[in-house]
Design a protein around this motif. Structure first.
Motif, PDB file in Angstrom:
ATOM      1  N   PHE A  10       0.757  -1.197   0.110  1.00 22.26           N
ATOM      2  CA  PHE A  10       0.084  -0.095   0.143  1.00 22.26           C
ATOM      3  C   PHE A  10       0.927   1.203  -0.162  1.00 22.26           C
ATOM      4  O   PHE A  10       1.710   1.526   0.868  1.00 22.26           O
ATOM      5  CB  PHE A  10      -1.002   0.103   1.209  1.00 22.26           C
ATOM      6  CG  PHE A  10      -1.654  -1.163   1.185  1.00 22.26           C
ATOM      7  CD1 PHE A  10      -3.076  -1.206   0.670  1.00 22.26           C
ATOM      8  CD2 PHE A  10      -1.336  -2.426   1.967  1.00 22.26           C
ATOM      9  CE1 PHE A  10      -3.965  -2.141   1.007  1.00 22.26           C
ATOM     10  CE2 PHE A  10      -2.318  -3.423   1.924  1.00 22.26           C
ATOM     11  CZ  PHE A  10      -3.443  -3.205   1.430  1.00 22.26           C
ATOM     12  N   PRO A  11       0.512   2.166  -0.890  1.00 23.80           N
ATOM     13  CA  PRO A  11       1.427   3.352  -1.058  1.00 23.80           C
ATOM     14  C   PRO A  11       1.354   4.052   0.371  1.00 23.80           C
ATOM     15  O   PRO A  11       0.271   4.419   0.890  1.00 23.80           O
ATOM     16  CB  PRO A  11       0.745   4.198  -1.998  1.00 23.80           C
ATOM     17  CG  PRO A  11       0.040   3.554  -2.560  1.00 23.80           C
ATOM     18  CD  PRO A  11      -0.450   2.105  -1.749  1.00 23.80           C
ATOM     19  N   ALA A  12       2.451   4.642   0.726  1.00 18.23           N
ATOM     20  CA  ALA A  12       2.828   5.246   1.894  1.00 18.23           C
ATOM     21  C   ALA A  12       2.078   6.825   1.795  1.00 18.23           C
ATOM     22  O   ALA A  12       1.498   7.337   2.748  1.00 18.23           O
ATOM     23  CB  ALA A  12       4.081   5.451   2.558  1.00 18.23           C
ATOM     24  N   GLY A  13       2.146   7.324   0.645  1.00 17.58           N
ATOM     25  CA  GLY A  13       1.462   8.721   0.200  1.00 17.58           C
ATOM     26  C   GLY A  13      -0.272   8.696   0.407  1.00 17.58           C
ATOM     27  O   GLY A  13      -0.707   9.406   0.003  1.00 17.58           O
ATOM     28  N   SER A  14      -0.738   7.698   0.391  1.00 15.53           N
ATOM     29  CA  SER A  14      -2.204   7.467   0.536  1.00 15.53           C
ATOM     30  C   SER A  14      -2.745   8.341   1.786  1.00 15.53           C
ATOM     31  O   SER A  14      -2.324   8.598   2.499  1.00 15.53           O
ATOM     32  CB  SER A  14      -2.705   5.850   0.612  1.00 15.53           C
ATOM     33  OG  SER A  14      -4.125   5.836   0.886  1.00 15.53           O
ATOM     34  N   SER A  18      -1.416   4.253   6.677  1.00 18.13           N
ATOM     35  CA  SER A  18      -1.267   2.826   6.788  1.00 18.13           C
ATOM     36  C   SER A  18      -2.483   1.924   7.116  1.00 18.13           C
ATOM     37  O   SER A  18      -2.723   1.029   7.135  1.00 18.13           O
ATOM     38  CB  SER A  18      -0.354   2.526   7.875  1.00 18.13           C
ATOM     39  OG  SER A  18      -0.900   2.998   9.153  1.00 18.13           O
ATOM     40  N   TRP A  19      -3.598   2.636   7.328  1.00 20.34           N
ATOM     41  CA  TRP A  19      -4.900   2.171   7.463  1.00 20.34           C
ATOM     42  C   TRP A  19      -5.363   0.962   6.676  1.00 20.34           C
ATOM     43  O   TRP A  19      -5.689  -0.029   7.117  1.00 20.34           O
ATOM     44  CB  TRP A  19      -6.069   2.984   7.482  1.00 20.34           C
ATOM     45  CG  TRP A  19      -6.033   3.955   8.692  1.00 20.34           C
ATOM     46  CD1 TRP A  19      -5.004   4.112   9.693  1.00 20.34           C
ATOM     47  CD2 TRP A  19      -7.037   5.095   8.905  1.00 20.34           C
ATOM     48  NE1 TRP A  19      -5.351   5.193  10.593  1.00 20.34           N
ATOM     49  CE2 TRP A  19      -6.746   5.845  10.443  1.00 20.34           C
ATOM     50  CE3 TRP A  19      -8.330   5.483   8.488  1.00 20.34           C
ATOM     51  CZ2 TRP A  19      -7.195   6.698  10.809  1.00 20.34           C
ATOM     52  CZ3 TRP A  19      -9.061   6.410   9.048  1.00 20.34           C
ATOM     53  CH2 TRP A  19      -8.533   6.976  10.297  1.00 20.34           C
ATOM     54  N   ALA A  35       0.124 -12.105  10.293  1.00 18.45           N
ATOM     55  CA  ALA A  35       0.325 -10.750   9.507  1.00 18.45           C
ATOM     56  C   ALA A  35       0.690  -9.517  10.314  1.00 18.45           C
ATOM     57  O   ALA A  35       0.052  -9.479  11.376  1.00 18.45           O
ATOM     58  CB  ALA A  35      -0.866 -10.669   8.558  1.00 18.45           C
ATOM     59  N   GLU A  36       1.690  -9.176   9.817  1.00 19.03           N
ATOM     60  CA  GLU A  36       1.893  -7.714  10.283  1.00 19.03           C
ATOM     61  C   GLU A  36       2.151  -6.675   9.313  1.00 19.03           C
ATOM     62  O   GLU A  36       2.556  -6.959   8.198  1.00 19.03           O
ATOM     63  CB  GLU A  36       3.206  -7.974  11.276  1.00 19.03           C
ATOM     64  CG  GLU A  36       4.303  -8.164  10.588  1.00 19.03           C
ATOM     65  CD  GLU A  36       5.658  -8.355  11.800  1.00 19.03           C
ATOM     66  OE1 GLU A  36       6.020  -7.118  12.383  1.00 19.03           O
ATOM     67  OE2 GLU A  36       5.693  -9.200  12.156  1.00 19.03           O
ATOM     68  N   VAL A  37       2.321  -5.548   9.721  1.00 13.88           N
ATOM     69  CA  VAL A  37       2.497  -4.211   8.745  1.00 13.88           C
ATOM     70  C   VAL A  37       3.715  -3.534   9.109  1.00 13.88           C
ATOM     71  O   VAL A  37       4.191  -3.516  10.193  1.00 13.88           O
ATOM     72  CB  VAL A  37       1.469  -3.152   8.968  1.00 13.88           C
ATOM     73  CG1 VAL A  37       1.630  -1.928   8.090  1.00 13.88           C
ATOM     74  CG2 VAL A  37       0.061  -3.579   8.543  1.00 13.88           C
TER      75      VAL A  37
END
Length: 75
Positions: A10-14, A18-19, A35-37
């Protein structure tokens, strides 16, 4: 974690930050999958990872996820 399977990116600039990654990780955990982020600074993206061999795994649909939600890992 030395090696990990990438389950989603997932792009960090979204606008939501991070949601989306956190939501996918929570859905996977609710199904009993580890699973972890983590943040990948090189690609400026949040990665949903699981312990395992270093490879990219495509998560097209996740049970109990909204029908319109599809997650694809970058290759």
């Amino acid at each position: 974690m030395k090696h990990a399977q990438v389950l989603g990116t997932f792009p960090a600039g979204s606008p939501r930050g991070s949601w989306p990654a956190e939501e996918l990780a929570e859905r996977l955990r609710s199904q009993g999958r580890a699973a972890e982020v983590v943040m990948d600074l090189a690609t400026d993206a949040f990665l949903v990872v699981a312990p395992g061999p270093a490879e990219v795994v495509h998560v097209d649909t996740v049970e109990a996820a909204p029908a319109q939600a599809q997650y694809t890992a970058a290759s």
